[in-house]
Design a protein around this motif. Structure first.
Motif, short mmCIF file in Angstrom:
data_model
loop_
_atom_site.label_atom_id
_atom_site.label_comp_id
_atom_site.label_asym_id
_atom_site.label_seq_id
_atom_site.Cartn_x
_atom_site.Cartn_y
_atom_site.Cartn_z
N ARG A 26 3.24 12.75 16.64
CA ARG A 26 2.34 12.30 15.59
C ARG A 26 3.11 11.96 14.32
NH1 ARG A 26 -3.66 14.67 15.85
NH2 ARG A 26 -3.78 15.17 18.06
N GLY A 27 2.80 10.80 13.78
CA GLY A 27 3.43 10.37 12.55
C GLY A 27 2.66 10.80 11.32
N ARG A 28 3.26 10.52 10.17
CA ARG A 28 2.64 10.90 8.90
C ARG A 28 2.82 9.78 7.90
NH1 ARG A 28 4.46 16.99 7.45
NH2 ARG A 28 2.61 16.79 6.11
N ALA A 29 1.79 9.56 7.10
CA ALA A 29 1.87 8.61 6.00
C ALA A 29 2.68 9.21 4.87
CB ALA A 29 0.46 8.25 5.52
N ALA A 30 3.10 8.38 3.94
CA ALA A 30 3.80 8.86 2.76
C ALA A 30 2.84 9.63 1.86
CB ALA A 30 4.42 7.70 2.00
N ALA A 31 3.30 10.72 1.32
CA ALA A 31 2.47 11.52 0.41
C ALA A 31 2.36 10.81 -0.94
CB ALA A 31 3.07 12.90 0.23
N VAL A 32 1.13 10.59 -1.36
CA VAL A 32 0.87 9.91 -2.63
C VAL A 32 -0.19 10.69 -3.39
CG1 VAL A 32 0.00 7.80 -3.70
CG2 VAL A 32 1.50 7.64 -1.72
N GLN A 33 0.03 10.93 -4.65
CA GLN A 33 -0.96 11.60 -5.49
C GLN A 33 -1.96 10.58 -6.01
OE1 GLN A 33 -1.33 14.99 -6.16
NE2 GLN A 33 -3.26 14.28 -7.07
N ALA A 34 -3.22 10.72 -5.63
CA ALA A 34 -4.24 9.78 -6.10
C ALA A 34 -4.57 10.04 -7.57
CB ALA A 34 -5.51 9.91 -5.26
N PRO A 35 -4.63 9.00 -8.38
CA PRO A 35 -5.02 9.19 -9.77
C PRO A 35 -6.50 9.48 -9.89
CG PRO A 35 -4.80 6.87 -9.29
CD PRO A 35 -4.35 7.60 -8.06
N PRO A 36 -6.95 10.02 -11.01
CA PRO A 36 -8.39 10.26 -11.18
C PRO A 36 -9.18 8.96 -11.02
CG PRO A 36 -7.13 11.32 -12.93
CD PRO A 36 -6.17 10.44 -12.18
N GLY A 37 -10.38 9.10 -10.47
CA GLY A 37 -11.21 7.92 -10.28
C GLY A 37 -11.85 7.45 -11.58
N ASN A 65 0.86 -1.19 0.00
CA ASN A 65 0.00 0.00 0.00
C ASN A 65 0.90 1.25 0.00
OD1 ASN A 65 -2.68 -1.50 0.54
ND2 ASN A 65 -1.33 -2.22 2.18
N ARG A 66 0.79 2.07 -1.01
CA ARG A 66 1.82 3.08 -1.28
C ARG A 66 1.91 4.18 -0.24
NH1 ARG A 66 0.44 4.21 -7.58
NH2 ARG A 66 0.74 2.07 -8.37
N SER A 67 0.81 4.51 0.43
CA SER A 67 0.85 5.58 1.42
C SER A 67 1.16 5.03 2.82
CB SER A 67 -0.47 6.35 1.44
OG SER A 67 -0.42 7.39 2.39
N ALA A 68 0.35 4.09 3.30
CA ALA A 68 0.54 3.56 4.65
C ALA A 68 -0.02 2.15 4.75
CB ALA A 68 -0.13 4.46 5.68
N GLY A 69 0.64 1.34 5.56
CA GLY A 69 0.12 0.00 5.83
C GLY A 69 -1.02 0.05 6.84
#
Length: 276
Positions: free
Chosen positions: A222-233, A150-154
């Protein structure tokens, strides 16, 4: 509603929800398939106690695979396959439904992998690349799940407005190959993480600063997930239809009343999956 069963149901392209249990108790959703939903493939919401079992299902190409919102107490999600959605599994509290905060669910023995599917409807909150997300849930157990790719967070635990997450236990999962494997983004120090393998963690050393079995009271950064650009739906009605799914052994058998379901459930009977 008291007592329901959805067994070997194939649901796809239904715009918002695939299999939807709302304000319902004492039920089973099992061995079913859902894809192409702009909200979630399987949804359980607004029940306390839920007395509900979600097991052995496959959800793919949905905005969210399995969504639990304000659904609490004796709710067990085991042995499912949430692969190729935008978000795999969410456990949420919000004020759009009654019975917040959500609390007391068990998420165990599931495969939650590769939830980065571009050929899926857009997720309303923009989520993408997340395996298991707890947003404002309380006293949930996340254990023995395989969470990978999972590209942003497990696994991420966070606080939506007005609903702090607390008392959640993330233990004995195999969390690997995600953008960030474990993310503790909630303020409460009572959320804990132990035994999830050699994982990337945010904040660094999360399993050391917030381990389970220790009554800590110190704030956790506080932690942060990896920044991921979501593609168009993808529009829900353009998600490909699934292949034929397994049918009931005897689809003409007389219906059996769904009373006193699901009965005793032992999450420990669902081991850590060995592969996707």
């Amino acid at each position: 509603m008291e007592g329901f069963r959805a067994t070997r149901v194939t649901s796809y392209g239904n715009a918002l929800y695939g299999i939807y249990a709302f304000d319902a108790r004492g039920g089973i959703i099992e061995d079913s398939y859902a894809s192409g939903m702009a909200d979630s493939g399987i949804y359980v919401g607004q029940c306390r106690p839920c007395d509900t079992l979600v097991r052995g299902n496959t959800v793919e190409r949905n905005a969210v695979g399995i969504e639990i919102t304000n659904a609490s107490e004796n709710l067990t999600v085991v042995g499912n396959r949430a692969v190729g959605n935008r978000v795999g599994v969410t456990v949420n509290s919000n004020d759009l439904e009654s019975l917040a905060p959500q609390h007391g669910a068990v998420i165990a023995g599931n495969v939650v992998a590769d939830n980065n599917a571009a050929d899926s409807p857009q997720q309303a909150d923009g989520g993408f690349g997340i395996g298991i997300g707890i947003g404002g849930g309380v006293d949930n157990r996340v254990e023995r799940n395989l969470v990978t790719g999972n590209r942003s967070a497990g696994v991420v635990v966070t606080d939506p407005p007005g609903h702090p997450a607390s008392g959640n236990r993330v233990t004995a999962n195999r969390v690997t190959g995600n953008g960030v494997d474990l993310v503790g983004a909630a303020a409460a120090p009572s959320n804990c993480f132990t035994g999830n393998g050699p994982v990337s963690q945010s904040p660094p050393g999360l399993e050391q600063v917030a381990p389970c079995g220790v009554n800590g009271s110190a704030p956790v950064p506080r932690g942060r997930a990896a920044a991921v650009q979501a593609p168009p739906g993808t529009p829900f009605n353009e998600v490909p239809a699934p292949p034929a799914q397994p049918s009931l052994p005897d689809p003409n058998a007389p219906a059996v009343p769904a009373v006193a379901l699901p009965g005793p459930v032992d999450p420990a009977a669902y081991p850590l999956p060995t592969g996707v």
